[in-house]
Design a protein around this motif. Structure first.
Motif, PDB file in Angstrom:
ATOM      1  N   VAL A  55       2.579  24.567 -26.821  1.00  0.00           N
ATOM      2  CA  VAL A  55       2.400  23.824 -25.566  1.00  0.00           C
ATOM      3  C   VAL A  55       0.976  24.008 -25.052  1.00  0.00           C
ATOM      4  O   VAL A  55       0.359  23.062 -24.522  1.00  0.00           O
ATOM      5  N   GLN A  56       0.436  25.205 -25.196  1.00  0.00           N
ATOM      6  CA  GLN A  56      -0.964  25.435 -24.833  1.00  0.00           C
ATOM      7  C   GLN A  56      -1.875  24.445 -25.554  1.00  0.00           C
ATOM      8  O   GLN A  56      -2.764  23.816 -24.955  1.00  0.00           O
ATOM      9  N   ASN A  57      -1.643  24.288 -26.853  1.00  0.00           N
ATOM     10  CA  ASN A  57      -2.499  23.403 -27.633  1.00  0.00           C
ATOM     11  C   ASN A  57      -2.273  21.940 -27.294  1.00  0.00           C
ATOM     12  O   ASN A  57      -3.222  21.140 -27.315  1.00  0.00           O
ATOM     13  N   GLY A 106       1.913  30.547 -17.954  1.00  0.00           N
ATOM     14  CA  GLY A 106       0.626  31.239 -17.985  1.00  0.00           C
ATOM     15  C   GLY A 106      -0.092  31.079 -19.307  1.00  0.00           C
ATOM     16  O   GLY A 106      -1.219  30.573 -19.364  1.00  0.00           O
ATOM     17  N   GLY A 107       0.566  31.513 -20.399  1.00  0.00           N
ATOM     18  CA  GLY A 107      -0.068  31.458 -21.710  1.00  0.00           C
ATOM     19  C   GLY A 107      -0.097  30.073 -22.307  1.00  0.00           C
ATOM     20  O   GLY A 107      -0.943  29.786 -23.170  1.00  0.00           O
ATOM     21  N   GLY A 108       0.795  29.194 -21.860  1.00  0.00           N
ATOM     22  CA  GLY A 108       0.858  27.859 -22.408  1.00  0.00           C
ATOM     23  C   GLY A 108       0.113  26.832 -21.576  1.00  0.00           C
ATOM     24  O   GLY A 108      -0.983  26.395 -21.922  1.00  0.00           O
ATOM     25  N   VAL A 109       0.680  26.458 -20.436  1.00  0.00           N
ATOM     26  CA  VAL A 109       0.167  25.318 -19.667  1.00  0.00           C
ATOM     27  C   VAL A 109      -1.197  25.609 -19.045  1.00  0.00           C
ATOM     28  O   VAL A 109      -2.163  24.846 -19.222  1.00  0.00           O
ATOM     29  N   ALA A 350     -10.201  12.589 -30.615  1.00  0.00           N
ATOM     30  CA  ALA A 350     -10.036  13.188 -31.944  1.00  0.00           C
ATOM     31  C   ALA A 350      -9.405  14.575 -31.831  1.00  0.00           C
ATOM     32  O   ALA A 350      -8.541  14.952 -32.628  1.00  0.00           O
ATOM     33  N   PHE A 351      -9.838  15.313 -30.809  1.00  0.00           N
ATOM     34  CA  PHE A 351      -9.315  16.666 -30.643  1.00  0.00           C
ATOM     35  C   PHE A 351      -7.844  16.652 -30.246  1.00  0.00           C
ATOM     36  O   PHE A 351      -7.110  17.601 -30.550  1.00  0.00           O
ATOM     37  N   MET A 352      -7.409  15.598 -29.588  1.00  0.00           N
ATOM     38  CA  MET A 352      -5.990  15.486 -29.269  1.00  0.00           C
ATOM     39  C   MET A 352      -5.160  15.504 -30.549  1.00  0.00           C
ATOM     40  O   MET A 352      -4.113  16.159 -30.632  1.00  0.00           O
ATOM     41  N   SER A 353      -5.639  14.782 -31.576  1.00  0.00           N
ATOM     42  CA  SER A 353      -4.950  14.803 -32.870  1.00  0.00           C
ATOM     43  C   SER A 353      -4.951  16.220 -33.455  1.00  0.00           C
ATOM     44  O   SER A 353      -3.943  16.689 -33.993  1.00  0.00           O
ATOM     45  N   HIS A 354      -6.097  16.898 -33.352  1.00  0.00           N
ATOM     46  CA  HIS A 354      -6.203  18.282 -33.820  1.00  0.00           C
ATOM     47  C   HIS A 354      -5.156  19.160 -33.151  1.00  0.00           C
ATOM     48  O   HIS A 354      -4.493  19.991 -33.797  1.00  0.00           O
ATOM     49  N   GLN A 355      -4.972  18.969 -31.842  1.00  0.00           N
ATOM     50  CA  GLN A 355      -4.058  19.824 -31.109  1.00  0.00           C
ATOM     51  C   GLN A 355      -2.589  19.486 -31.371  1.00  0.00           C
ATOM     52  O   GLN A 355      -1.736  20.370 -31.301  1.00  0.00           O
ATOM     53  N   GLY A 361       1.585  23.299 -36.451  1.00  0.00           N
ATOM     54  CA  GLY A 361       1.323  24.506 -37.218  1.00  0.00           C
ATOM     55  C   GLY A 361       1.899  25.758 -36.588  1.00  0.00           C
ATOM     56  O   GLY A 361       2.510  26.589 -37.268  1.00  0.00           O
ATOM     57  N   ALA A 362       1.722  25.910 -35.270  1.00  0.00           N
ATOM     58  CA  ALA A 362       2.217  27.106 -34.586  1.00  0.00           C
ATOM     59  C   ALA A 362       3.738  27.094 -34.468  1.00  0.00           C
ATOM     60  O   ALA A 362       4.417  28.057 -34.851  1.00  0.00           O
ATOM     61  N   LEU A 363       4.284  25.989 -33.946  1.00  0.00           N
ATOM     62  CA  LEU A 363       5.732  25.926 -33.749  1.00  0.00           C
ATOM     63  C   LEU A 363       6.461  25.777 -35.078  1.00  0.00           C
ATOM     64  O   LEU A 363       7.481  26.437 -35.311  1.00  0.00           O
ATOM     65  N   GLY A 364       5.943  24.918 -35.959  1.00  0.00           N
ATOM     66  CA  GLY A 364       6.607  24.719 -37.239  1.00  0.00           C
ATOM     67  C   GLY A 364       6.667  25.998 -38.054  1.00  0.00           C
ATOM     68  O   GLY A 364       7.682  26.292 -38.691  1.00  0.00           O
TER      69      GLY A 364
END
Length: 411
Positions: A55-57, A106-109, A350-355, A361-364
């Motif tokens: 969610v942070q990403n 805190g750590g995410g949003v 472009a960075f939105m696609s990265h995130q 990657g993180a959740l999967g």
């Protein structure tokens, strides 16, 4: 020496942007160090922690184009200082979390919002605006390189505090570091005093945000670069989120995780400088594809064998060299295709696609680990997708190189 003399008047701006990026990215890359003790202490699963980081990403990625557009309208300084304040607030809440809500908010949003205002797209846009075109690619590489040094401080600090005093103290140590982002952002905000680039008639820089965004989304080179950037984010966040857990499962010393993150940060300096220089001499899009292919090969070689301290540090060093070198290449490609004025906004798209890739990657990785009890399928998927993205990016760069200057917007 000549380039240093040329850059001397804007050096405070470049240093401020570098320090802001360094601290923000270094702390964020070190969150995996607290995953194991945090999840045990407040009864969360690995996938719960991974969800918060994902969610942070996503917050970072989806807010990045908005932050870039607001920087044009309001100025870079209020965006960056506000983002630094959000980072401090997010870590404060994260360190006091007693359940999923505190970790998520805190750590995410909040930290995701902070990164949208302080991380690579904004800091590189500041650097690109402050320097002449002939030194731009090198300067973007240098900002990215110095921006990676934060992990050399945050990773060992976080590991030591977490091991000796607990994960909450480790996060408070991170908070102390991010306080220094506030003056760095203020100094980097001097870029607002510089005369903005003069847009040529019909140039995309003279367009409204809507027309500039439309021009980007109709550009095939930009779309391929953006799609490959998805895989870049997926690979990197899988590593930063799950490598400490993987090493703990394999019985490695906990200090090895901090050592690996430190090696990534150190070799990232060399890689960022190299690819910043190389982007001024060869095809930026072709170099991006080469990075994705090389990363995938390194990832496959490491995870195919049981880890050792030596193999882990070699892996981290190789990945570090290939880590943030994409930053100056993507930023430089956006400037080449679309000009300076809307760089932060278009690079943010472009960075939105990265995130989104980072989210996957993180959740999967966490979901696959919880379901299968190992990371085998996760790393195999990451390797296959990385090789595919890299080969497509290289082929497209050779067949359809971007124009040397921004295209006029069709009437």
């Amino acid at each position: 020496m000549a380039i240093l003399k040329e850059l001397r008047p804007v050096m405070p701006i470049l240093i401020g942007a570098s320090v802001m990026l360094s601290l923000g990215m270094g702390v964020r890359q070190s969150f995996g160090l607290v995953m194991q003790p945090l999840t045990r202490d407040i009864a969360l699963t690995v996938s719960d922690f991974a969800l918060a980081m994902s969610v942070q990403n996503l917050a970072w990625g989806f807010l990045q184009p908005i932050a870039g557009a607001l920087a044009v309208r309001l100025g870079f300084r209020p965006i960056m200082v506000g983002g630094a304040a959000l980072y401090v607030a997010g870590l404060g809440l994260f360190s006091r979390a007693d359940g999923m809500s505190g970790v998520m908010l805190g750590g995410g949003v909040l930290i995701g919002m902070a990164l949208a205002c302080t991380a690579s797209a904004i800091s590189l846009a500041v650097g690109a605006r402050a320097v002449p075109a002939r030194s731009r690619s090198f300067v973007l590489g240098a900002i990215t390189a110095t921006g990676s040094l934060g992990a050399l401080v945050s990773a060992p600090l976080g590991q030591t505090l977490t091991t000796d005093f607990g994960w909450r103290t480790g996060l408070l140590g991170f908070l102390a570091l991010t306080v220094f982002m506030l003056p760095a952002a203020w100094i980097a905000g001097r870029v607002d005093r510089l005369a903005p680039p003069t847009p040529a008639s019909g140039d995309i820089s003279a367009a409204s945000p809507r027309l500039a965004l439309g021009a980007a989304l109709r550009n095939p080179s930009f779309l391929v670069m953006t799609a490959a950037y998805f895989v870049c984010g997926m690979q990197l966040l899988f590593i930063t989120t799950h490598l400490p857990s993987y090493l703990a499962i394999c019985g490695m010393d906990p200090s090895l995780s901090a050592g690996a993150l430190g090696a990534i940060a150190l070799f990232n300096v060399f890689g960022s400088l190299f690819f910043g220089w190389a982007g001024g001499h060869w095809s930026k899009l072709g170099l991006l594809g080469g990075i994705y292919i090389a990363r995938s090969i390194v990832l496959a070689c490491y995870f195919a064998m049981p880890p050792t301290p030596a193999s882990t540090l070699v892996f981290a060093s190789a990945m570090g060299f290939l880590w943030l070198g994409v930053g100056p290449l993507v930023a430089g490609s956006v400037v080449e295709m679309f000009g300076l004025r809307w760089q932060a906004m278009i690079q943010g798209v472009a960075f939105m696609s990265h995130q989104v890739g980072s989210f996957v990657g993180a959740l999967g990785g966490g979901l696959l680990f919880d379901a299968l009890g190992s990371y085998d399928l996760a790393w195999r998927l990451g390797v296959a997708m990385g090789l595919t993205a890299g080969l497509v990016q290289v082929a497209f760069a050779l067949l359809r190189p971007p124009p040397a200057s921004p295209r006029p917007i069709p009437a």
